[in-house]
Design a protein around this motif. Structure first.
Motif, PDB file in Angstrom:
ATOM      1  N   GLY A  86      35.455  63.552  40.371  1.00 55.98           N
ATOM      2  CA  GLY A  86      34.095  63.885  40.010  1.00 55.98           C
ATOM      3  C   GLY A  86      33.687  63.496  38.614  1.00 55.98           C
ATOM      4  O   GLY A  86      32.647  63.935  38.123  1.00 55.98           O
ATOM      5  N   LYS A  87      34.488  62.657  37.949  1.00 57.74           N
ATOM      6  CA  LYS A  87      34.211  62.297  36.564  1.00 57.74           C
ATOM      7  C   LYS A  87      34.151  60.790  36.397  1.00 57.74           C
ATOM      8  O   LYS A  87      34.917  60.053  37.014  1.00 57.74           O
ATOM      9  CB  LYS A  87      35.301  62.859  35.650  1.00 57.74           C
ATOM     10  CG  LYS A  87      35.082  62.520  34.187  1.00 57.74           C
ATOM     11  CD  LYS A  87      36.260  62.983  33.366  1.00 57.74           C
ATOM     12  CE  LYS A  87      35.981  62.751  31.896  1.00 57.74           C
ATOM     13  NZ  LYS A  87      35.654  61.356  31.601  1.00 57.74           N
ATOM     14  N   LEU A  88      33.220  60.347  35.568  1.00 61.36           N
ATOM     15  CA  LEU A  88      33.146  58.937  35.207  1.00 61.36           C
ATOM     16  C   LEU A  88      34.305  58.636  34.271  1.00 61.36           C
ATOM     17  O   LEU A  88      34.263  58.962  33.088  1.00 61.36           O
ATOM     18  CB  LEU A  88      31.806  58.646  34.532  1.00 61.36           C
ATOM     19  CG  LEU A  88      31.501  57.189  34.162  1.00 61.36           C
ATOM     20  CD1 LEU A  88      31.633  56.283  35.369  1.00 61.36           C
ATOM     21  CD2 LEU A  88      30.124  57.092  33.563  1.00 61.36           C
ATOM     22  N   ALA A  89      35.379  58.067  34.810  1.00 63.62           N
ATOM     23  CA  ALA A  89      36.641  57.986  34.084  1.00 63.62           C
ATOM     24  C   ALA A  89      36.993  56.597  33.584  1.00 63.62           C
ATOM     25  O   ALA A  89      37.998  56.419  32.914  1.00 63.62           O
ATOM     26  CB  ALA A  89      37.784  58.491  34.981  1.00 63.62           C
ATOM     27  N   GLY A  90      36.186  55.599  33.884  1.00 66.42           N
ATOM     28  CA  GLY A  90      36.518  54.250  33.436  1.00 66.42           C
ATOM     29  C   GLY A  90      35.797  53.220  34.273  1.00 66.42           C
ATOM     30  O   GLY A  90      34.689  53.460  34.768  1.00 66.42           O
ATOM     31  N   ILE A  91      36.433  52.079  34.451  1.00 67.24           N
ATOM     32  CA  ILE A  91      35.793  50.991  35.203  1.00 67.24           C
ATOM     33  C   ILE A  91      36.757  50.424  36.243  1.00 67.24           C
ATOM     34  O   ILE A  91      37.974  50.600  36.152  1.00 67.24           O
ATOM     35  CB  ILE A  91      35.327  49.854  34.275  1.00 67.24           C
ATOM     36  CG1 ILE A  91      36.532  49.259  33.528  1.00 67.24           C
ATOM     37  CG2 ILE A  91      34.263  50.343  33.317  1.00 67.24           C
ATOM     38  CD1 ILE A  91      36.209  47.978  32.783  1.00 67.24           C
ATOM     39  N   GLU A  92      36.168  49.751  37.214  1.00 63.16           N
ATOM     40  CA  GLU A  92      36.926  49.003  38.205  1.00 63.16           C
ATOM     41  C   GLU A  92      36.401  47.566  38.177  1.00 63.16           C
ATOM     42  O   GLU A  92      35.189  47.345  38.213  1.00 63.16           O
ATOM     43  CB  GLU A  92      36.735  49.601  39.596  1.00 63.16           C
ATOM     44  CG  GLU A  92      37.415  48.813  40.698  1.00 63.16           C
ATOM     45  CD  GLU A  92      37.030  49.292  42.085  1.00 63.16           C
ATOM     46  OE1 GLU A  92      37.295  48.559  43.057  1.00 63.16           O
ATOM     47  OE2 GLU A  92      36.439  50.394  42.181  1.00 63.16           O
ATOM     48  N   GLU A  93      37.289  46.576  38.104  1.00 60.29           N
ATOM     49  CA  GLU A  93      36.884  45.175  37.999  1.00 60.29           C
ATOM     50  C   GLU A  93      37.220  44.417  39.286  1.00 60.29           C
ATOM     51  O   GLU A  93      38.286  44.617  39.879  1.00 60.29           O
ATOM     52  CB  GLU A  93      37.594  44.515  36.817  1.00 60.29           C
ATOM     53  CG  GLU A  93      37.272  45.141  35.466  1.00 60.29           C
ATOM     54  CD  GLU A  93      37.965  44.437  34.320  1.00 60.29           C
ATOM     55  OE1 GLU A  93      37.602  43.277  34.044  1.00 60.29           O
ATOM     56  OE2 GLU A  93      38.872  45.032  33.721  1.00 60.29           O
ATOM     57  N   ARG A  94      36.296  43.563  39.680  1.00 65.78           N
ATOM     58  CA  ARG A  94      36.519  42.699  40.849  1.00 65.78           C
ATOM     59  C   ARG A  94      36.074  41.278  40.513  1.00 65.78           C
ATOM     60  O   ARG A  94      35.075  41.087  39.813  1.00 65.78           O
ATOM     61  CB  ARG A  94      35.717  43.179  42.060  1.00 65.78           C
ATOM     62  CG  ARG A  94      36.033  44.586  42.532  1.00 65.78           C
ATOM     63  CD  ARG A  94      35.196  44.932  43.761  1.00 65.78           C
ATOM     64  NE  ARG A  94      35.293  46.332  44.111  1.00 65.78           N
ATOM     65  CZ  ARG A  94      34.595  46.902  45.094  1.00 65.78           C
ATOM     66  NH1 ARG A  94      33.772  46.161  45.839  1.00 65.78           N
ATOM     67  NH2 ARG A  94      34.735  48.195  45.343  1.00 65.78           N
ATOM     68  N   ASN A  95      36.799  40.304  41.011  1.00 65.57           N
ATOM     69  CA  ASN A  95      36.413  38.892  40.888  1.00 65.57           C
ATOM     70  C   ASN A  95      35.949  38.407  42.256  1.00 65.57           C
ATOM     71  O   ASN A  95      36.703  38.443  43.229  1.00 65.57           O
ATOM     72  CB  ASN A  95      37.588  38.048  40.387  1.00 65.57           C
ATOM     73  CG  ASN A  95      37.907  38.334  38.928  1.00 65.57           C
ATOM     74  OD1 ASN A  95      36.999  38.482  38.114  1.00 65.57           O
ATOM     75  ND2 ASN A  95      39.193  38.420  38.607  1.00 65.57           N
ATOM     76  N   LEU A  96      34.691  37.972  42.324  1.00 72.67           N
ATOM     77  CA  LEU A  96      34.091  37.560  43.595  1.00 72.67           C
ATOM     78  C   LEU A  96      33.658  36.094  43.537  1.00 72.67           C
ATOM     79  O   LEU A  96      33.384  35.556  42.465  1.00 72.67           O
ATOM     80  CB  LEU A  96      32.860  38.425  43.897  1.00 72.67           C
ATOM     81  CG  LEU A  96      33.016  39.946  43.826  1.00 72.67           C
ATOM     82  CD1 LEU A  96      31.664  40.610  44.062  1.00 72.67           C
ATOM     83  CD2 LEU A  96      34.045  40.437  44.842  1.00 72.67           C
ATOM     84  N   THR A  97      33.593  35.513  44.716  1.00 71.33           N
ATOM     85  CA  THR A  97      32.946  34.201  44.800  1.00 71.33           C
ATOM     86  C   THR A  97      31.436  34.425  44.844  1.00 71.33           C
ATOM     87  O   THR A  97      30.966  35.551  45.032  1.00 71.33           O
ATOM     88  CB  THR A  97      33.396  33.458  46.059  1.00 71.33           C
ATOM     89  OG1 THR A  97      32.943  34.172  47.208  1.00 71.33           O
ATOM     90  CG2 THR A  97      34.919  33.313  46.102  1.00 71.33           C
ATOM     91  N   ILE A  98      30.676  33.344  44.698  1.00 74.59           N
ATOM     92  CA  ILE A  98      29.215  33.460  44.763  1.00 74.59           C
ATOM     93  C   ILE A  98      28.791  34.027  46.127  1.00 74.59           C
ATOM     94  O   ILE A  98      27.906  34.901  46.204  1.00 74.59           O
ATOM     95  CB  ILE A  98      28.538  32.096  44.524  1.00 74.59           C
ATOM     96  CG1 ILE A  98      28.808  31.617  43.086  1.00 74.59           C
ATOM     97  CG2 ILE A  98      27.037  32.193  44.788  1.00 74.59           C
ATOM     98  CD1 ILE A  98      28.160  32.481  42.036  1.00 74.59           C
TER      99      ILE A  98
END
Length: 528
Positions: A86-98
């Motif tokens: 329930g807490k904004l604890a950081g980030i999640e990163e993703r690498n996507l194609t167009i």
């Protein structure tokens, strides 16, 4: 180029400049801690790499997401907020194609993230161990702050030194150090920053806005530890009073952060379910608590009037071993832990000295550098045991590198209490952890002192003898002849003093005893 877009797909702002905090600062966005901002950012540039500060904007401004589109490759960097318990604890990163970026279901992902956020307030979420970053002036001070944070239940993940003497009125620290702190918060995925000083209400509010994590100062941290360790009704009253005194000037601008429905440092204590009240109600509560403490002080005064035996009070820096020494001298079974402020509620126990005199030992709350003035005021009823003592035992951790500094801190508090004129024995505890020649040097530098290990019992007899010599100054040897009908005094003579001779003759009892002057005056009619 940077595009700022709302959830309806409307472009709010277009900027050619680099992606920075200034670009987002003036935007109108949702303020609720249970919702994301409703804004996402698409950054288009030749390079694909996002800096850590740019990634941290997702947490700081609660962005729906941040997208970096590279013109040099067929790829997109997507940064999403990470929700934990329930807490904004950081980030999640993703690498996507167009193609993957085009198919990305923005609305579904945001809806799920906000559902995860609806449990409790963003900054006041119960968590087994908060990840804390400490900030202070030097390593020694941070070491003690580390102990306080650990005692409160936090996991210390980083330390930041702030050597600038002049305090910034807006953030306490300079803007350059603030940026460094933001970087540390992001890298360590920290959810708590602790300052080794007291922050002003404005500094506290500004820092939480900039860092997007909970900010606590030394005073609030100590109050939190006291809240955890207060078990008696008196202790809880004193802690709640100190917390409300601290909170009152900090109501403005804190808004929903005062909804302490979760847990974590600064959220515990007797008043944790009623901290959304306004100033008038807080003042009314403070007034009532002070009335209750006045009743406690009155009851203590009545109890003291009935005391017949000398009061010996243990004082000292927190974690110096007072409770262990109390257990050694009286078998009191006081809680002993290797943590700061393990003992909060004062304990009184009787014991008999080698000279036969009954005395009362009192264990008090430990002192510490920068002891919050709210605590000194609130714990006045407890600290009266120090003021009423006939003898003080200043317990010192002889294994501490900052021994003299800590002794000076205790003397300063004793001076504020007006008790430095009392007889004080300095007890160098934990003597088993240091070299014998160092112990001898300490005893030479402080003549009215003893060395002891409260844990092993080493030096106990020497301490009791020293106490006895001081208490004996108020004792006198008397010869008594008691008629049998006055035999009720015999038990008291054995309990409160030392009977040297006792002889039963035809119509009386002849006794020679070493007793207090007070008792001797009461028995003057039987003296010969």
């Amino acid at each position: 180029m940077n595009l700022i877009i709302d959830r309806n797909g409307k472009i709010i702002k277009i900027e050619q400049e680099d992606l920075t905090a200034e670009l987002l600062s003036g935007l109108r966005r949702r303020k609720s801690q249970k919702r994301l901002s409703g804004v996402r950012v698409i950054s288009i540039a030749n390079d694909q790499q996002l800096t850590s500060r740019q990634k941290n904007l997702v947490v700081r401004f609660r962005l729906d997401n941040l997208v970096k589109v590279s013109l040099q490759s067929n790829s997109v960097a997507l940064v999403l907020p990470k929700i934990v318990e329930g807490k904004l604890a950081g980030i999640e990163e993703r690498n996507l194609t167009i193609d993957q970026a085009v198919e990305f279901d923005q609305s579904t992902v945001v809806a799920q993230l906000e559902e995860d956020l609806t449990e409790v307030n963003n900054y006041r979420v119960k968590k087994d161990s908060q990840r804390a970053i400490l900030i202070g002036k030097d390593e020694k001070e941070l070491e003690e702050l580390n102990g306080l944070a650990t005692t409160a239940g936090a996991e210390v993940v980083a330390k930041v030194l702030q050597k600038q003497e002049r305090k910034n009125p807006t953030y306490y620290i300079g803007t350059g150090k603030l940026e460094e702190l933001k970087e540390a918060v992001f890298k360590q995925q920290s959810d708590l920053v602790i300052f080794d000083d007291e922050l002003t209400p404005a500094q506290h509010s500004n820092l939480e806005e900039e860092l997007a994590v909970q900010v606590t100062d030394r005073t609030e941290l100590i109050l939190d530890i006291f809240a955890q360790h207060a078990h008696t009704k008196e202790g809880k009253i004193q802690v709640e009073l100190a917390q409300l005194d601290y909170l009152l000037p900090r109501l403005t601008g804190r808004g929903k952060q005062l909804s302490r429905l979760g847990g974590g440092i600064g959220t515990r204590g007797p008043g944790e379910t009623k901290l959304e009240i306004d100033r008038r109600k807080i003042r009314k509560r403070i007034h009532r608590l002070k009335e209750q403490l006045a009743e406690v002080r009155q009851n203590r005064a009545v109890q003291r009037q009935g005391r017949r035996n000398p009061l010996i009070t243990l004082v000292g820096y927190t974690n110096a071993g007072k409770s262990t020494l109390m257990n050694l001298l009286t078998a009191a079974d006081v809680k002993v832990e290797d943590e700061l402020f393990a003992t909060l509620d004062s304990t009184l126990r009787q014991a008999k000295l080698p000279i036969g005199r009954q005395v009362i030992f009192s264990d008090t709350v430990g002192f510490i550098k920068k002891l919050p003035h709210q605590l000194v005021a609130a714990f006045q009823a407890t600290l009266e045991e120090v003021q009423q003592a006939d003898l003080l035992l200043h317990v010192v951790d002889s294994s501490q590198a900052q021994l003299e500094e800590r002794m000076a801190t205790v003397h300063q508090v004793l001076e504020e209490l007006g008790v430095l004129n009392k007889e004080i024995i300095t007890v160098f505890n934990k003597a088993d952890l240091v070299a014998d020649d160092y112990v001898e040097l300490l005893r030479q530098n402080y003549p009215n002192s003893v060395a002891i290990s409260a844990l092993t019992g080493q030096g106990k007899d020497g301490l009791l003898d020293k106490i006895s010599n001081i208490i004996a100054r108020d004792m006198v040897i008397v010869d008594l002849e008691l008629p049998y009908e006055a035999g009720k005094w015999i038990d008291q003579l054995h309990q409160a003093g030392r009977v040297l001779e006792e002889e039963y003759v035809a119509n009386k009892i002849k006794i020679t005893a070493n007793i207090s002057n007070r008792l001797a005056r009461r028995l003057k009619d039987y003296q010969v």
